[in-house]
Design a protein around this motif. Structure first.
Motif, PDB file in Angstrom:
ATOM      1  N   HIS A 152       7.191  -2.934   7.390  1.00  0.00           N
ATOM      2  CA  HIS A 152       7.196  -1.756   6.217  1.00  0.00           C
ATOM      3  C   HIS A 152       6.919  -0.579   6.447  1.00  0.00           C
ATOM      4  O   HIS A 152       5.960   0.306   7.442  1.00  0.00           O
ATOM      5  CB  HIS A 152       6.450  -2.136   5.410  1.00  0.00           C
ATOM      6  CG  HIS A 152       6.979  -1.924   3.752  1.00  0.00           C
ATOM      7  ND1 HIS A 152       6.163  -0.943   3.182  1.00  0.00           N
ATOM      8  CD2 HIS A 152       7.041  -2.493   2.935  1.00  0.00           C
ATOM      9  CE1 HIS A 152       6.580  -1.102   2.187  1.00  0.00           C
ATOM     10  NE2 HIS A 152       7.113  -1.920   1.891  1.00  0.00           N
ATOM     11  N   PRO A 153       7.249   0.665   5.691  1.00  0.00           N
ATOM     12  CA  PRO A 153       6.975   1.784   6.121  1.00  0.00           C
ATOM     13  C   PRO A 153       5.492   2.468   5.472  1.00  0.00           C
ATOM     14  O   PRO A 153       5.235   3.491   6.263  1.00  0.00           O
ATOM     15  CB  PRO A 153       8.536   2.673   5.582  1.00  0.00           C
ATOM     16  CG  PRO A 153       9.062   1.784   4.064  1.00  0.00           C
ATOM     17  CD  PRO A 153       8.523   0.294   5.163  1.00  0.00           C
ATOM     18  N   LEU A 205       6.184  -6.871   2.129  1.00  0.00           N
ATOM     19  CA  LEU A 205       5.564  -6.309   3.798  1.00  0.00           C
ATOM     20  C   LEU A 205       6.509  -7.315   4.360  1.00  0.00           C
ATOM     21  O   LEU A 205       6.075  -7.013   5.684  1.00  0.00           O
ATOM     22  CB  LEU A 205       4.036  -7.140   3.587  1.00  0.00           C
ATOM     23  CG  LEU A 205       3.089  -5.833   2.831  1.00  0.00           C
ATOM     24  CD1 LEU A 205       1.444  -5.901   2.435  1.00  0.00           C
ATOM     25  CD2 LEU A 205       3.373  -3.835   2.962  1.00  0.00           C
ATOM     26  N   ARG A 206       6.638  -8.747   4.373  1.00  0.00           N
ATOM     27  CA  ARG A 206       7.686  -9.178   5.294  1.00  0.00           C
ATOM     28  C   ARG A 206       8.781  -8.651   5.289  1.00  0.00           C
ATOM     29  O   ARG A 206      10.626  -8.642   4.527  1.00  0.00           O
ATOM     30  CB  ARG A 206       7.873 -10.597   4.901  1.00  0.00           C
ATOM     31  CG  ARG A 206       8.346 -11.359   5.912  1.00  0.00           C
ATOM     32  CD  ARG A 206       7.332 -13.028   6.378  1.00  0.00           C
ATOM     33  NE  ARG A 206       7.425 -13.737   4.988  1.00  0.00           N
ATOM     34  CZ  ARG A 206       6.940 -14.593   5.281  1.00  0.00           C
ATOM     35  NH1 ARG A 206       6.162 -15.007   6.205  1.00  0.00           N
ATOM     36  NH2 ARG A 206       7.227 -15.235   4.390  1.00  0.00           N
ATOM     37  N   VAL A 207       9.374  -7.923   6.145  1.00  0.00           N
ATOM     38  CA  VAL A 207      10.317  -6.563   5.764  1.00  0.00           C
ATOM     39  C   VAL A 207      11.427  -7.887   7.018  1.00  0.00           C
ATOM     40  O   VAL A 207      10.859  -7.907   8.184  1.00  0.00           O
ATOM     41  CB  VAL A 207      10.195  -5.374   6.303  1.00  0.00           C
ATOM     42  CG1 VAL A 207      11.548  -4.491   6.848  1.00  0.00           C
ATOM     43  CG2 VAL A 207       9.285  -4.443   5.428  1.00  0.00           C
ATOM     44  N   ARG A 208      12.634  -8.192   6.624  1.00  0.00           N
ATOM     45  CA  ARG A 208      13.696  -8.375   7.772  1.00  0.00           C
ATOM     46  C   ARG A 208      13.525  -7.435   9.216  1.00  0.00           C
ATOM     47  O   ARG A 208      14.527  -7.025   8.949  1.00  0.00           O
ATOM     48  CB  ARG A 208      14.585  -9.338   6.845  1.00  0.00           C
ATOM     49  CG  ARG A 208      15.621  -9.938   7.635  1.00  0.00           C
ATOM     50  CD  ARG A 208      16.670 -10.735   6.569  1.00  0.00           C
ATOM     51  NE  ARG A 208      17.676 -10.875   7.343  1.00  0.00           N
ATOM     52  CZ  ARG A 208      17.314 -12.097   7.156  1.00  0.00           C
ATOM     53  NH1 ARG A 208      16.266 -12.876   7.698  1.00  0.00           N
ATOM     54  NH2 ARG A 208      19.009 -12.294   8.476  1.00  0.00           N
ATOM     55  N   PRO A 209      13.653  -7.448  10.210  1.00  0.00           N
ATOM     56  CA  PRO A 209      13.975  -7.185  11.378  1.00  0.00           C
ATOM     57  C   PRO A 209      15.780  -7.171  11.349  1.00  0.00           C
ATOM     58  O   PRO A 209      16.510  -8.364  10.291  1.00  0.00           O
ATOM     59  CB  PRO A 209      13.576  -7.794  12.408  1.00  0.00           C
ATOM     60  CG  PRO A 209      11.959  -8.544  11.921  1.00  0.00           C
ATOM     61  CD  PRO A 209      12.995  -9.214  10.843  1.00  0.00           C
ATOM     62  N   LYS A 210      16.790  -6.369  11.522  1.00  0.00           N
ATOM     63  CA  LYS A 210      17.703  -6.163  11.169  1.00  0.00           C
ATOM     64  C   LYS A 210      18.470  -7.171  12.834  1.00  0.00           C
ATOM     65  O   LYS A 210      19.895  -7.864  12.055  1.00  0.00           O
ATOM     66  CB  LYS A 210      18.202  -4.686  12.146  1.00  0.00           C
ATOM     67  CG  LYS A 210      19.580  -3.961  11.883  1.00  0.00           C
ATOM     68  CD  LYS A 210      19.702  -2.915  11.752  1.00  0.00           C
ATOM     69  CE  LYS A 210      21.322  -2.187  11.959  1.00  0.00           C
ATOM     70  NZ  LYS A 210      21.146  -0.489  12.470  1.00  0.00           N
ATOM     71  N   THR A 211      17.966  -7.613  13.206  1.00  0.00           N
ATOM     72  CA  THR A 211      18.702  -7.939  14.314  1.00  0.00           C
ATOM     73  C   THR A 211      18.483  -9.455  14.066  1.00  0.00           C
ATOM     74  O   THR A 211      19.188 -11.181  14.211  1.00  0.00           O
ATOM     75  CB  THR A 211      17.943  -7.993  16.111  1.00  0.00           C
ATOM     76  OG1 THR A 211      16.706  -8.408  16.174  1.00  0.00           O
ATOM     77  CG2 THR A 211      18.215  -6.764  16.216  1.00  0.00           C
TER      78      THR A 211
END
Ligand code: AMP
Ligand code: ZN
Length: 488
Positions: free
Chosen positions: A312-313, A427-433
């Motif tokens: 998360h930024p 806050l649980r950002v999904r990784p692009k991959t």
């Protein structure tokens, strides 16, 4: 709430605000030029490429300063400029215009390049919860004003060469005082301009060479061409904030060339020794273990890359706040991961009072913490200590929910972590991959729990392996209650 508390000098705002002035290399108490107001100018990005996270540290710092001034009750006017013309590949006027070069390499219009990267920069500003300044000043909007400014100093302080109009740095008192260098110490940054009288002299106006056309050029008394980079900040700061104004910010690199040159122009223009800003403040660099952060070598560390990797930024914002702005900060993925965990803990601790109606903190423990918080921020923005006080307040038990909410909101208005707004799930950002969706993960975890409850450990292990194969790390017994995360 923070707004309610920011107005007056209550106990929680009693510490005098001391800031480090690079001009005097000492801590000074903030004394506004205009009573009750704070006028701040921050050197903005050159929009020929994406900003890296080091650049963004400069704006997290400027934002923290602005938020602190608002918290102390000052009416803030903040200006950040957008440099879309004039910045050469070398700060000391050598090389090519960064935007002209990018446009030529990509066969694109310079205006399209500037628009694209300005928007990318604004997206990062938003992601890092940096407040909108009162003005985004765009350099190309001010070229006529720059020409007018240059006309007033040309006779007494400048000389003309084939390449354009140059500023003679010996015509002002104390040139380079900010950088602590004499005028002859610029050897390492001599640019190959024939006829310059002193190494540190710099371009006020750059003439377009005969036979060439630039995408961006204007007529001037010194020929068709473009303004020098340093000119824009002198002109825009005065136009929007007056002369003198309170605080000028930028990265530490600007202490050496760009800001001394702005000061020289300001002194020439005002016919005085006034540097233009009462205080000059500089953030130190974010560095990589391998050295200086760069946009061209290795992994290009952009805010979007952090998000793509599942961070998360605001974890990066917190990472910046953990260090003092005047200290160098080394970036590492482990450090960013630790900052994310710290942010998760804070968000979880704040969650129970998120919806409580704010009431003025009266509990002695809270008012003590608020006073300490004020003292920390007033001590040249000691965000590292302020963060620990925020954590103490967030962890406080047996305290009125409304008061706790108000105290957390007041502190977070300064630190800008959005504690009472973001939720743990955000806050649980999904990784692009990542190839697997959250519902699928939850469904497999439910089946695994059923298998474990039935003591079918073979089935439970198989389901765990299935998740691992999909890039999901299962975190049984995680103290933060995060049952899984996507590895990156
Ligand atoms: P630029 O777009 O190159 O003009 O830089 C924008 C801002 O970022 C300026 O204030 C620079 O001083 C600052 N800056 C550049 N590199 C870094 C870095 N690695 N860490 C912190 N600030 C930086
Ligand atoms: Zn500037």
């Amino acid at each position: 709430m923070a707004q309610g508390m920011g107005g007056g000098m209550t106990d929680a705002h009693a510490s005098p605000l001391k800031l480090f002035n690079s001009l005097t290399r000492s801590l000074e108490e903030f004394q506004p030029v205009h009573p009750g107001e704070a006028r701040v100018y921050s050197c903005g990005p050159t929009v020929y490429n994406y900003p890296h996270i080091g650049n963004m540290r400069a704006y997290v710092f400027a934002d923290t300063l602005g938020r602190t001034l608002s918290y102390k009750g000052y009416k803030l006017t903040h200006v950040i400029n957008i440099t879309d013309v004039g910045h050469l590949t070398d700060d000391a006027d050598a090389g090519e215009d960064k935007l002209e070069k990018a446009a030529a390499e990509r066969a694109q219009s310079i205006w399209d390049i500037a628009r694209h990267y300005t928007e990318a920069y604004w997206a990062d500003i938003k992601a890092l919860n940096i407040r909108q300044p009162a003005h985004w000043s765009i350099a190309t909007d001010y070229v006529p004003a720059m020409i007018d400014f240059a006309k007033t100093i040309a006779d007494k302080h400048c000389y003309e060469l084939d390449g354009g109009l140059y500023f003679d740095t010996t015509t002002v008192a104390d040139y380079g005082r900010l950088a602590r260098h004499g005028t002859d110490e610029g050897e390492s940054r001599i640019d190959p301009v024939d006829g310059k009288r002193h190494p540190a002299d710099f371009a006020i106006w750059r003439k377009t060479p005969a036979g060439e056309t630039r995408q961006m050029e204007w007529d001037s008394p010194w020929g068709r061409g473009a303004p020098g980079w340093h000119l824009e900040c002198s002109v825009m700061s005065e136009a929007l904030l007056g002369f003198p104004f309170d605080i000028h910010t930028g990265g530490i690199d600007h202490r050496e060339i760009h800001h001394p040159n702005e000061i020289a122009q300001n002194q020439a223009h005002s016919c005085s020794t006034d540097s233009g800003a009462r205080m000059w403040m500089h953030n130190n660099f974010l560095v990589e273990r391998s050295g200086k952060m760069s946009k061209s070598s290795g992994e290009f560390l952009r805010v979007q890359l952090l998000i793509d990797k599942g961070y998360h930024p605001l974890a990066y914002r917190l990472m910046c706040l953990q260090a003092h702005y005047r200290s160098e900060l080394e970036f590492s993925w482990e450090g960013l991961g630790a900052a994310l965990t710290r942010l998760k803990r804070l968000v979880m601790a704040a969650a129970p009072v998120r919806d409580a109606e704010a009431t003025e903190p009266a509990d002695r423990r809270l008012t003590d913490l608020l006073a300490k918080f004020d003292a920390a921020m007033s001590d040249d923005l000691n965000t590292a200590v302020a963060l620990t006080l925020l954590e103490e307040a967030a962890a406080m038990k047996k305290v009125d929910a409304g008061q706790k909410h108000a105290a957390l909101a007041a502190m977070d208005a300064v630190l800008g972590l959005d504690l009472l707004t973001i939720e743990r799930a955000d806050l649980r950002v999904r990784p692009k991959t990542a190839a697997i969706g959250e519902e699928d993960i939850e469904a497999i975890l439910t089946r695994r729990k059923e298998a474990r409850d039935a003591k079918d450990f073979a089935a439970s292990d198989a389901l765990r392996d299935e998740l691992i194969a999909a890039g999901v790390e299962v975190m049984d017994g995680d103290p933060l209650g995060w049952d899984w995360r996507l590895s990156n």
